[in-house]
Design a protein around this motif. Structure first.
Motif, short mmCIF file in Angstrom:
data_model
loop_
_atom_site.label_atom_id
_atom_site.label_comp_id
_atom_site.label_asym_id
_atom_site.label_seq_id
_atom_site.Cartn_x
_atom_site.Cartn_y
_atom_site.Cartn_z
N THR A 132 0.82 -1.21 0.00
CA THR A 132 0.00 0.00 0.00
C THR A 132 0.86 1.26 0.00
O THR A 132 0.34 2.37 0.08
CB THR A 132 -0.94 0.03 1.23
N ASP A 133 2.17 1.10 -0.06
CA ASP A 133 3.06 2.25 -0.17
C ASP A 133 4.36 1.78 -0.82
O ASP A 133 4.50 0.63 -1.19
CB ASP A 133 3.34 2.89 1.20
N ASN A 134 5.30 2.69 -0.99
CA ASN A 134 6.57 2.35 -1.64
C ASN A 134 7.73 2.29 -0.64
O ASN A 134 8.89 2.39 -1.01
CB ASN A 134 6.90 3.39 -2.72
N ASN A 135 7.42 2.11 0.63
CA ASN A 135 8.46 2.15 1.66
C ASN A 135 9.34 0.91 1.65
O ASN A 135 10.49 0.96 2.07
CB ASN A 135 7.83 2.31 3.05
N ASN A 136 8.81 -0.23 1.22
CA ASN A 136 9.57 -1.46 1.20
C ASN A 136 9.64 -2.00 -0.22
O ASN A 136 8.63 -1.99 -0.94
CB ASN A 136 8.93 -2.52 2.11
N LEU A 191 -7.57 3.72 -2.27
CA LEU A 191 -7.63 3.15 -3.61
C LEU A 191 -6.39 3.55 -4.39
O LEU A 191 -5.91 4.67 -4.29
CB LEU A 191 -8.87 3.64 -4.36
N PHE A 192 -5.88 2.60 -5.20
CA PHE A 192 -4.73 2.85 -6.05
C PHE A 192 -5.13 2.72 -7.50
O PHE A 192 -5.82 1.77 -7.89
CB PHE A 192 -3.58 1.89 -5.72
N PHE A 193 -4.70 3.69 -8.32
CA PHE A 193 -5.01 3.72 -9.74
C PHE A 193 -3.70 3.63 -10.52
O PHE A 193 -2.83 4.49 -10.38
CB PHE A 193 -5.75 5.01 -10.10
N THR A 194 -3.54 2.60 -11.33
CA THR A 194 -2.30 2.39 -12.07
C THR A 194 -2.60 2.00 -13.51
O THR A 194 -3.57 1.30 -13.80
CB THR A 194 -1.44 1.27 -11.43
N ARG A 195 -1.75 2.47 -14.39
CA ARG A 195 -1.82 2.11 -15.81
C ARG A 195 -0.45 2.32 -16.43
O ARG A 195 0.26 3.26 -16.05
CB ARG A 195 -2.85 2.94 -16.56
N GLN A 196 -0.08 1.44 -17.35
CA GLN A 196 1.22 1.55 -17.99
C GLN A 196 1.40 2.93 -18.61
O GLN A 196 0.54 3.43 -19.32
CB GLN A 196 1.37 0.48 -19.07
N GLY A 197 2.55 3.58 -18.32
CA GLY A 197 2.85 4.90 -18.86
C GLY A 197 2.39 6.05 -17.98
O GLY A 197 2.69 7.20 -18.29
N LYS A 219 1.42 6.20 -10.54
CA LYS A 219 0.41 5.61 -9.66
C LYS A 219 -0.25 6.72 -8.85
O LYS A 219 0.40 7.60 -8.32
CB LYS A 219 1.06 4.59 -8.72
N VAL A 220 -1.57 6.67 -8.77
CA VAL A 220 -2.35 7.65 -8.01
C VAL A 220 -2.99 6.92 -6.83
O VAL A 220 -3.57 5.84 -7.00
CB VAL A 220 -3.43 8.30 -8.87
N SER A 221 -2.89 7.48 -5.65
CA SER A 221 -3.56 6.91 -4.47
C SER A 221 -4.55 7.92 -3.92
O SER A 221 -4.25 9.13 -3.85
CB SER A 221 -2.54 6.52 -3.40
N LEU A 222 -5.71 7.44 -3.53
CA LEU A 222 -6.76 8.31 -2.99
C LEU A 222 -7.36 7.69 -1.75
O LEU A 222 -7.72 6.50 -1.74
CB LEU A 222 -7.87 8.53 -4.03
N ASN A 234 -13.82 11.70 -9.70
CA ASN A 234 -13.03 11.57 -10.92
C ASN A 234 -11.55 11.60 -10.55
O ASN A 234 -11.13 12.36 -9.67
CB ASN A 234 -13.34 12.72 -11.89
N VAL A 235 -10.79 10.77 -11.22
CA VAL A 235 -9.37 10.61 -10.91
C VAL A 235 -8.54 11.15 -12.06
O VAL A 235 -8.70 10.73 -13.21
CB VAL A 235 -9.03 9.13 -10.66
N LEU A 236 -7.66 12.10 -11.75
CA LEU A 236 -6.80 12.70 -12.77
C LEU A 236 -5.47 11.96 -12.82
O LEU A 236 -4.71 11.96 -11.86
CB LEU A 236 -6.59 14.19 -12.45
N MET A 237 -5.22 11.30 -13.94
CA MET A 237 -3.98 10.55 -14.13
C MET A 237 -2.86 11.48 -14.63
O MET A 237 -3.15 12.51 -15.26
CB MET A 237 -4.19 9.41 -15.12
N GLN A 238 -1.62 11.11 -14.32
CA GLN A 238 -0.46 11.90 -14.76
C GLN A 238 0.56 10.99 -15.39
O GLN A 238 0.78 9.86 -14.94
CB GLN A 238 0.16 12.64 -13.58
N LEU A 239 1.23 11.49 -16.43
CA LEU A 239 2.28 10.72 -17.07
C LEU A 239 3.49 10.63 -16.15
O LEU A 239 3.80 11.56 -15.43
CB LEU A 239 2.70 11.37 -18.40
#
Length: 396
Positions: A128-132, A370-376, A379-382, A391-396
């Protein structure tokens, strides 16, 4: 950030006299055998043959003895073992290793007077995070693996899929192999390979992939108890240094505590009977326990139960779904809807995808993440509040 230091493949010095080129072929058909694990038992030197059966093996006299054992192993073939001195002679004079196929052992059939039906049982771990995290870095020794123990009850089940998360991949493409191992008597790490299909589970990892899901159904892998699952680095497709980082779980099994909540490095002592992550540096190398923290390997399995029990489980799951609140919305980038975004709830482990119109829906309650991921895309977490639509705004 807490760096586990789970995995680092060592770079070996390469001298002309220590480098041996070889070819692995089928003893009967004389056809090359791809992706054979080749290495010195228990040492940090090893490699994997390529698609054409070719390999380069580095035998450094300062690191190994002439009596050490070189091992060749591959699914569907009898393992070959020879001393380092014999390997040097054979590879110098003939440069060819012939492997004999072994009899195919089919998984046993289940016979019952009661009609059995499969139900989905998720097992494993998510992050649920990038700590490990765990990583491969500056690879020269192919065949290095990261393995995590998966806890299940003692009931037969079939492995359906494996899912994991990529935090960083500096290479354009990498070839990975999935291995499934049973647990030895004293649990010194992965033991015998449980893949009896004689087919390698291979996946070509492309740059910018985030969530990877690998179909395990075609391999008919059955387990009766807890097991280890690993990812192995088999091939890189360019000369760039490998820098592959995978997510690890943010917490351990509920019965295991981290040592003082500190990052666990390669030099720390780990309790022998604890669960967690093992690594080996190269093909045929020794498995070493490196952390109580698990890699975020998440699997779907199918467990056979009676028709009546399956009906009760399905009815309960349906009632639970009806009670749960649904959050819905659209995934958007620069005013355009984005399809095929992966959404998962870190608490319930439910996964969903946005449709062709960018619309998604997933069960979630207040304070769920919630985590939103897509290739390219990043990752967005809300964290969910009282809202049911967002609505979830994705970023490159």
């Amino acid at each position: 950030m807490k760096i586990l230091g789970i995995f680092l493949i060592c770079i070996y010095s390469v001298c002309g006299q220590d480098t041996y080129k070889g070819l692995v072929v089928d003893k009967v058909t004389k056809q090359p055998i791809p992706f054979v694990n080749i290495g010195v038992q228990g040492k940090r030197t090893g490699t994997v043959s390529d698609e054409k059966g070719l390999f380069y093996l580095y035998l450094d006299e300062t690191k190994i003895q002439s009596t050490d054992i070189v091992q060749f192993s591959s699914l569907g073939y009898q393992t070959i073992e020879m001393s380092v001195s014999n390997a040097r002679y054979i590879l110098r004079e003939h440069s060819k290793i012939e492997m004999r196929s072994e009899n195919i052992i089919l998984n046993e059939a289940v016979v019952s007077s009661t009609l059995l039906v499969p139900i989905i049982k998720p097992v494993g771990y998510r992050s649920t995070d990038n700590n490990n995290y765990g990583y491969w870095k500056d690879n020269k020794a192919l065949g290095g693996e990261l393995a995590t123990r998966i806890e299940v009850n003692n009931q037969k089940r079939k492995l359906s899929s494996l899912e994991f998360e990529i935090l960083e991949n500096l290479s354009d493409s990498l070839l990975l192999r999935v291995n499934v191992y049973d647990i030895g008597d004293n649990d010194g790490g992965p033991n015998q390979n449980l893949n009896k299909s004689n087919k390698n589970i291979l996946y070509t990892l492309k740059k910018h992939e985030v969530i990877v899901k690998i179909d395990l159904e075609p391999y008919n892998i059955l387990v009766n108890s807890s097991f280890y699952i690993s990812l192995e680095l088999v091939k890189r497709y360019n000369n760039k240094p490998v820098g592959l980082v995978l997510a690890a779980a943010d917490k351990n099994d509920e019965h295991i505590k981290r040592a003082n909540n500190k990052p666990i490095g390669l030099g720390m002592t780990i309790p022998e009977k604890s669960k967690g992550t093992y690594r080996r540096y190269a093909s045929q190398g020794k498995w070493i326990k490196v952390s109580n923290i698990n890699m975020a390997f998440y699997l779907e399995t199918k467990q056979l139960v009676s028709k009546d029990k399956a009906k009760k489980i399905e009815d309960k799951q349906k009632k639970d779904r009806e009670k749960r609140r649904i959050v819905s919305g659209f995934t958007i980038f620069k005013g355009e809807v984005i399809p095929n975004v992966n959404i998962y709830n870190s608490r319930t482990k439910e996964t969903s995808f946005s449709d062709v119109n960018g619309k998604f829906q997933i069960h979630a309650k207040k304070n769920d993440v919630l985590f939103f991921t897509r290739q390219g895309y990043n990752k967005v977490s809300l964290k969910i509040g009282k809202e049911r639509a967002l609505n979830v705004l994705m970023q490159l």
